[in-house]
Design a protein around this motif. Structure first.
Motif, mmCIF file in Angstrom:
data_model
loop_
_atom_site.group_PDB
_atom_site.id
_atom_site.type_symbol
_atom_site.label_atom_id
_atom_site.label_comp_id
_atom_site.label_asym_id
_atom_site.label_seq_id
_atom_site.Cartn_x
_atom_site.Cartn_y
_atom_site.Cartn_z
ATOM 1 N N THR A 246 -6.908 -20.389 3.382
ATOM 2 C CA THR A 246 -7.985 -19.537 2.885
ATOM 3 C C THR A 246 -7.851 -19.377 1.363
ATOM 4 O OG1 THR A 246 -8.036 -18.297 4.956
ATOM 5 C CG2 THR A 246 -9.043 -17.242 3.035
ATOM 6 N N GLY A 247 -8.950 -19.569 0.651
ATOM 7 C CA GLY A 247 -8.934 -19.451 -0.814
ATOM 8 C C GLY A 247 -8.703 -20.770 -1.521
ATOM 9 N N SER A 248 -8.481 -21.852 -0.768
ATOM 10 C CA SER A 248 -8.219 -23.150 -1.396
ATOM 11 C C SER A 248 -9.482 -23.714 -2.056
ATOM 12 C CB SER A 248 -7.720 -24.153 -0.354
ATOM 13 O OG SER A 248 -6.445 -23.784 0.122
ATOM 14 N N THR A 249 -9.284 -24.330 -3.219
ATOM 15 C CA THR A 249 -10.356 -25.023 -3.942
ATOM 16 C C THR A 249 -9.755 -26.292 -4.541
ATOM 17 O OG1 THR A 249 -9.915 -23.969 -6.077
ATOM 18 C CG2 THR A 249 -11.392 -22.780 -4.558
ATOM 19 N N GLN A 250 -10.520 -26.986 -5.351
ATOM 20 C CA GLN A 250 -9.994 -28.156 -6.036
ATOM 21 C C GLN A 250 -9.021 -27.775 -7.148
ATOM 22 O OE1 GLN A 250 -12.933 -30.220 -8.491
ATOM 23 N NE2 GLN A 250 -14.294 -28.422 -8.390
ATOM 24 N N TYR A 251 -8.933 -26.492 -7.481
ATOM 25 C CA TYR A 251 -8.050 -26.030 -8.558
ATOM 26 C C TYR A 251 -6.750 -25.394 -8.047
ATOM 27 C CZ TYR A 251 -12.526 -26.567 -10.927
ATOM 28 O OH TYR A 251 -13.725 -27.073 -11.405
ATOM 29 N N TRP A 252 -6.759 -25.014 -6.802
ATOM 30 C CA TRP A 252 -5.552 -24.460 -6.150
ATOM 31 C C TRP A 252 -5.726 -24.622 -4.648
ATOM 32 C CZ3 TRP A 252 -4.632 -21.155 -2.194
ATOM 33 C CH2 TRP A 252 -3.302 -20.675 -2.027
ATOM 34 N N CYS A 253 -4.680 -25.048 -3.981
ATOM 35 C CA CYS A 253 -4.819 -25.189 -2.528
ATOM 36 C C CYS A 253 -3.481 -25.087 -1.825
ATOM 37 C CB CYS A 253 -5.505 -26.515 -2.157
ATOM 38 S SG CYS A 253 -4.553 -28.004 -2.571
ATOM 39 N N GLY A 254 -3.552 -24.669 -0.581
ATOM 40 C CA GLY A 254 -2.417 -24.689 0.318
ATOM 41 C C GLY A 254 -2.784 -25.582 1.487
ATOM 42 N N ILE A 255 -1.878 -26.489 1.880
ATOM 43 C CA ILE A 255 -2.192 -27.466 2.914
ATOM 44 C C ILE A 255 -1.192 -27.330 4.059
ATOM 45 C CG2 ILE A 255 -2.576 -29.919 3.403
ATOM 46 C CD1 ILE A 255 -2.830 -30.359 0.378
ATOM 47 N N ARG A 280 7.079 -26.352 0.052
ATOM 48 C CA ARG A 280 6.761 -25.674 1.309
ATOM 49 C C ARG A 280 7.091 -24.193 1.193
ATOM 50 N NH1 ARG A 280 8.530 -28.484 6.918
ATOM 51 N NH2 ARG A 280 6.805 -27.731 8.218
ATOM 52 N N THR A 281 6.252 -23.361 1.772
ATOM 53 C CA THR A 281 6.480 -21.923 1.768
ATOM 54 C C THR A 281 7.047 -21.478 3.107
ATOM 55 O OG1 THR A 281 4.291 -21.394 2.640
ATOM 56 C CG2 THR A 281 4.483 -21.637 0.239
ATOM 57 N N GLU A 282 7.525 -20.251 3.171
ATOM 58 C CA GLU A 282 8.053 -19.707 4.417
ATOM 59 C C GLU A 282 6.959 -19.496 5.459
ATOM 60 O OE1 GLU A 282 10.222 -16.190 3.534
ATOM 61 O OE2 GLU A 282 11.905 -17.260 2.612
ATOM 62 N N TYR A 283 5.701 -19.418 5.013
ATOM 63 C CA TYR A 283 4.604 -19.264 5.972
ATOM 64 C C TYR A 283 3.973 -20.622 6.309
ATOM 65 C CZ TYR A 283 2.059 -18.911 1.478
ATOM 66 O OH TYR A 283 1.577 -19.126 0.190
ATOM 67 N N ASN A 284 4.691 -21.720 6.014
ATOM 68 C CA ASN A 284 4.363 -23.046 6.520
ATOM 69 C C ASN A 284 3.113 -23.669 5.905
ATOM 70 O OD1 ASN A 284 5.005 -25.282 8.137
ATOM 71 N ND2 ASN A 284 3.601 -24.616 9.758
ATOM 72 N N TYR A 285 2.862 -23.392 4.645
ATOM 73 C CA TYR A 285 1.846 -24.115 3.879
ATOM 74 C C TYR A 285 2.534 -24.806 2.716
ATOM 75 C CZ TYR A 285 -2.482 -22.389 6.083
ATOM 76 O OH TYR A 285 -3.520 -22.144 6.956
ATOM 77 N N PHE A 286 2.013 -25.972 2.332
ATOM 78 C CA PHE A 286 2.495 -26.692 1.155
ATOM 79 C C PHE A 286 1.519 -26.414 0.019
ATOM 80 C CE2 PHE A 286 4.225 -28.816 4.808
ATOM 81 C CZ PHE A 286 5.486 -29.269 4.427
#
Length: 330
Positions: A246-255, A280-286
């Protein structure tokens, strides 16, 4: 004729009259001569090493050096290997043990772990704390999973055969999505999927099972039971999916990758300079903090080292997008 001054002066005659005794003297002289000849023959006899003069030799520079040849530190290629039963080293050889004889200083695994005996498994070059082909000792507890969501951020699920991994073995979400076989001391076993993290007081090796999963091993009233557990690479018809945070764009993203058969070790994005590994984060997004690679090709690597390339996907926040690819079973 030379002058008298250059003549040799005669020796003065002794006071007593000296008369040589020829017989005995000749005999003594003969014996001495024979002894001298024998001594010379013995002294120069080939191979003779007796006598102080044979133990040392003088170098060309005049320095005294040992006459015994120096033995090189390492044996020549044709030298026989020393016997393993030799009690003393050969003269001139180094007695320092080879590096392989030095006791290992590598730290031993935690007491809660033990290697599984049996057939060798496929090497796991990217595996972390949880390794294939290894059985772990621990304990199982239980908790109410609610809607099934947890620290791995997979979202709500109706699957109740899940577990929370202790923080050490959770390893910054590297355990997320792992399938684990759990066996109790009574012989009962189950398979669960890691969807959550169990913080302290959970200890290394501990699994906090859903109440439904725990109840298949022992009554909930048991509270805490001894278990062994190991990683699985199960059969599945599912394929990997990708979700942008949520909140991902071409300028910032979590995958995030979802539905992978084997634990995910790395996620990379395609850039102009090649592949870039995301943190990688502790909440499992890169995360791609600067937007690099957001919406580009992805490369996923599992703990066995297998890589999957996912074509570029549109940056659609909080939407699960199927890829049609899956890691091989091990």
């Amino acid at each position: 004729m030379a002058s008298s001054s250059h003549r040799r002066r005669p020796r003065p005659e002794p006071d007593f009259q000296w008369r040589p005794v020829r017989g005995p003297l000749l005999a003594v002289a003969a014996v001495a001569a024979v002894a001298l000849v024998v001594t010379l023959i013995v002294a120069f006899r080939p191979g003779d090493t007796s006598g102080d003069g044979q133990d040392r030799a003088v170098s060309d520079a005049g320095a005294v050096t040992s006459a015994t040849p120096t033995v090189p530190d390492s044996a020549s290629p044709t030298s026989p290997k020393p016997s393993a039963t030799a009690s003393t080293p050969a003269a001139g050889k180094r007695t320092t043990p080879p590096a392989s004889a030095t006791p290992s200083t590598t730290a031993t695994p935690a007491a809660t772990r033990r290697a599984t005996s049996g057939t060798a498994r496929t090497p796991s070059p990217a595996a972390g704390r949880i390794r294939p082909g290894t059985t772990y000792d621990g304990v199982a507890t239980s908790y109410d999973v609610g809607n099934g969501d947890g620290a791995c951020s997979f979202g709500p699920t109706s699957d109740v055969m899940t577990a929370a991994m202790n923080t050490a073995d959770y390893e910054t979400a590297k355990a997320c999505g792992a399938y684990v076989s759990v066996r109790a001391a009574n012989g009962k076993s189950i398979t669960v999927r890691i969807t959550n993290e169990c913080p302290a007081p959970c200890t290394v090796g501990q699994l906090d099972l859903s109440q439904q999963a725990f109840a298949k091993l022992a009554p909930l009233s048991a509270g805490r039971i001894a278990i062994t557990w190991s990683l699985l690479s199960p059969a599945t018809s599912d394929t990997v999916s990708i979700r942008y945070k949520t909140g991902s764009t071409q300028y910032w993203c979590g995958i995030q990758a979802i539905g992978h058969r084997n634990p995910l070790a790395r996620l990379e994005v395609r850039t102009g300079g090649g592949w870039l590994a995301l943190t990688r984060t502790e909440y499992n997004y890169f995360l791609s903090e600067q937007g690099t690679g957001c919406g580009a090709e992805l490369r996923l690597t599992d703990i066995y080292g297998e890589q999957l390339v996912v074509p570029a996907l549109a940056v659609r926040a909080d939407v699960v997008q199927r890829t049609g690819v899956q890691f091989a079973r091990h």
